[in-house]
Write a protein that holds these residues in place. Structure first.
Motif, PDB file in Angstrom:
ATOM      1  N   GLU A 144     -33.963  36.797  20.112  1.00  0.00           N
ATOM      2  CA  GLU A 144     -34.914  37.088  21.183  1.00  0.00           C
ATOM      3  C   GLU A 144     -35.980  36.000  21.344  1.00  0.00           C
ATOM      4  OE1 GLU A 144     -36.549  40.747  19.797  1.00  0.00           O
ATOM      5  OE2 GLU A 144     -34.691  41.856  20.130  1.00  0.00           O
ATOM      6  N   LYS A 145     -35.999  35.037  20.427  1.00  0.00           N
ATOM      7  CA  LYS A 145     -37.003  33.968  20.393  1.00  0.00           C
ATOM      8  C   LYS A 145     -38.415  34.551  20.310  1.00  0.00           C
ATOM      9  CE  LYS A 145     -34.032  30.781  22.809  1.00  0.00           C
ATOM     10  NZ  LYS A 145     -33.781  29.991  23.984  1.00  0.00           N
ATOM     11  N   GLN A 146     -38.606  35.502  19.397  1.00  0.00           N
ATOM     12  CA  GLN A 146     -39.894  36.173  19.211  1.00  0.00           C
ATOM     13  C   GLN A 146     -40.520  35.711  17.893  1.00  0.00           C
ATOM     14  OE1 GLN A 146     -41.698  38.566  20.988  1.00  0.00           O
ATOM     15  NE2 GLN A 146     -40.331  38.236  22.698  1.00  0.00           N
ATOM     16  N   ALA A 147     -41.519  34.855  17.961  1.00  0.00           N
ATOM     17  CA  ALA A 147     -42.235  34.394  16.770  1.00  0.00           C
ATOM     18  C   ALA A 147     -43.305  35.406  16.392  1.00  0.00           C
ATOM     19  CB  ALA A 147     -42.875  33.032  17.046  1.00  0.00           C
ATOM     20  N   LEU A 148     -43.800  35.282  15.168  1.00  0.00           N
ATOM     21  CA  LEU A 148     -44.938  36.105  14.763  1.00  0.00           C
ATOM     22  C   LEU A 148     -46.143  35.729  15.621  1.00  0.00           C
ATOM     23  CD1 LEU A 148     -44.694  35.931  10.865  1.00  0.00           C
ATOM     24  CD2 LEU A 148     -44.136  37.883  12.323  1.00  0.00           C
ATOM     25  N   LYS A 149     -46.922  36.709  15.987  1.00  0.00           N
ATOM     26  CA  LYS A 149     -48.134  36.461  16.783  1.00  0.00           C
ATOM     27  C   LYS A 149     -49.152  35.744  15.904  1.00  0.00           C
ATOM     28  CE  LYS A 149     -51.276  38.798  19.886  1.00  0.00           C
ATOM     29  NZ  LYS A 149     -51.492  40.049  20.603  1.00  0.00           N
ATOM     30  N   GLN A 150     -49.680  34.632  16.393  1.00  0.00           N
ATOM     31  CA  GLN A 150     -50.627  33.831  15.621  1.00  0.00           C
ATOM     32  C   GLN A 150     -52.062  34.101  16.030  1.00  0.00           C
ATOM     33  OE1 GLN A 150     -48.461  29.856  16.106  1.00  0.00           O
ATOM     34  NE2 GLN A 150     -49.382  29.769  14.088  1.00  0.00           N
ATOM     35  N   TYR A 151     -52.959  33.895  15.068  1.00  0.00           N
ATOM     36  CA  TYR A 151     -54.390  34.007  15.317  1.00  0.00           C
ATOM     37  C   TYR A 151     -55.069  32.684  14.960  1.00  0.00           C
ATOM     38  CZ  TYR A 151     -53.366  38.974  15.612  1.00  0.00           C
ATOM     39  OH  TYR A 151     -52.842  40.181  15.981  1.00  0.00           O
ATOM     40  N   VAL A 152     -56.248  32.489  15.493  1.00  0.00           N
ATOM     41  CA  VAL A 152     -57.022  31.268  15.262  1.00  0.00           C
ATOM     42  C   VAL A 152     -57.654  31.326  13.878  1.00  0.00           C
ATOM     43  CG1 VAL A 152     -58.966  29.884  16.083  1.00  0.00           C
ATOM     44  CG2 VAL A 152     -57.493  31.081  17.729  1.00  0.00           C
ATOM     45  N   VAL A 153     -57.578  30.196  13.161  1.00  0.00           N
ATOM     46  CA  VAL A 153     -58.184  30.081  11.841  1.00  0.00           C
ATOM     47  C   VAL A 153     -59.171  28.925  11.858  1.00  0.00           C
ATOM     48  CG1 VAL A 153     -57.785  29.661   9.387  1.00  0.00           C
ATOM     49  CG2 VAL A 153     -56.101  30.944  10.720  1.00  0.00           C
ATOM     50  N   ASP A 154     -60.427  29.210  11.539  1.00  0.00           N
ATOM     51  CA  ASP A 154     -61.452  28.179  11.410  1.00  0.00           C
ATOM     52  C   ASP A 154     -61.915  28.174   9.958  1.00  0.00           C
ATOM     53  OD1 ASP A 154     -61.515  27.523  14.182  1.00  0.00           O
ATOM     54  OD2 ASP A 154     -62.751  29.291  14.548  1.00  0.00           O
ATOM     55  N   THR A 155     -62.106  26.984   9.398  1.00  0.00           N
ATOM     56  CA  THR A 155     -62.603  26.878   8.026  1.00  0.00           C
ATOM     57  C   THR A 155     -63.935  26.145   8.016  1.00  0.00           C
ATOM     58  OG1 THR A 155     -61.334  24.849   7.674  1.00  0.00           O
ATOM     59  CG2 THR A 155     -60.298  26.894   6.997  1.00  0.00           C
ATOM     60  N   ASN A 156     -64.771  26.538   7.070  1.00  0.00           N
ATOM     61  CA  ASN A 156     -66.067  25.899   6.891  1.00  0.00           C
ATOM     62  C   ASN A 156     -66.374  25.992   5.399  1.00  0.00           C
ATOM     63  OD1 ASN A 156     -68.592  24.839   6.989  1.00  0.00           O
ATOM     64  ND2 ASN A 156     -69.491  26.447   8.273  1.00  0.00           N
ATOM     65  N   GLY A 157     -66.063  24.922   4.666  1.00  0.00           N
ATOM     66  CA  GLY A 157     -66.244  24.946   3.215  1.00  0.00           C
ATOM     67  C   GLY A 157     -65.293  25.950   2.585  1.00  0.00           C
ATOM     68  N   ASN A 158     -65.839  26.909   1.846  1.00  0.00           N
ATOM     69  CA  ASN A 158     -65.028  27.947   1.218  1.00  0.00           C
ATOM     70  C   ASN A 158     -64.911  29.210   2.069  1.00  0.00           C
ATOM     71  OD1 ASN A 158     -64.127  26.711  -1.086  1.00  0.00           O
ATOM     72  ND2 ASN A 158     -65.927  27.241  -2.285  1.00  0.00           N
ATOM     73  N   LYS A 159     -65.323  29.133   3.297  1.00  0.00           N
ATOM     74  CA  LYS A 159     -65.232  30.278   4.212  1.00  0.00           C
ATOM     75  C   LYS A 159     -64.080  30.065   5.200  1.00  0.00           C
ATOM     76  CE  LYS A 159     -69.135  32.611   3.273  1.00  0.00           C
ATOM     77  NZ  LYS A 159     -69.364  34.015   3.206  1.00  0.00           N
ATOM     78  N   ILE A 160     -63.371  31.152   5.484  1.00  0.00           N
ATOM     79  CA  ILE A 160     -62.306  31.143   6.485  1.00  0.00           C
ATOM     80  C   ILE A 160     -62.641  32.223   7.502  1.00  0.00           C
ATOM     81  CG2 ILE A 160     -59.866  31.488   6.925  1.00  0.00           C
ATOM     82  CD1 ILE A 160     -59.320  30.690   4.050  1.00  0.00           C
TER      83      ILE A 160
END
Length: 153
Positions: free
Chosen positions: A133-149
């Motif tokens: 079906e060409k269905q990938a997992l839904k992705q979310y945005v990831v931002d990093t700042n030092g040890n924080k995600i």
């Protein structure tokens, strides 16, 4: 009549060009917002190929949201963090959650058997109904700042 003959090929061309092959996810939109701290409670994610699935049952802060089936947070290659909705796109059920295999490179749906490559963060299907079906997992945005995600949509 002559004008119609001239315009008709243009209309056909326009129609063909406007019919793009779009792939829509079957996973409904749900708010996602997670703040992860690699210093304390989420320090296990520091290791490459480490992962954790966050659901409303195991988040720390009341304002955190975990999408439709939960959020699969993955420390992939090359040393980057990725986030996917943990629900299988084929099953489209918040109760059918993918599981990461022993190699740490693939997520597999326990119900339909779809297998997704998560190692480089694309979540593309490689086997099973989702591959057809060409269905990938839904992705979310990831931002990093030092040890924080920070994960959001």
């Amino acid at each position: 009549m002559d004008k119609i003959r001239r315009i008709f090929p243009l209309l056909i061309l326009f129609t063909l060009l406007s019919c793009a092959d779009t792939i829509e996810t079957r996973i409904p939109y749900r708010a996602v917002y997670l703040e992860l701290d690699l210093t304390y409670q989420d320090k296990a994610l520091k290791a490459t190929l480490a992962y954790k699935i966050y659901t409303q049952k195991n988040v720390d802060q009341a304002n955190e949201q975990t999408g439709f089936g939960g959020v699969l947070v993955y420390h992939g290659l090359p040393d980057a963090f990725f986030a996917f909705d943990a629900a299988c796109p084929h099953e489209a059920s918040s109760n059918t959650i993918v599981e990461v295999d022993e190699s740490g490179l693939y997520a597999i749906c326990p119900k339909c058997g779809s297998k997704f490559d998560i190692s480089y963060g694309n979540g593309n299907p490689v086997e099973g109904p989702c591959a057809e079906e060409k269905q990938a997992l839904k992705q979310y945005v990831v931002d990093t700042n030092g040890n924080k995600i920070y994960i959001h949509n």
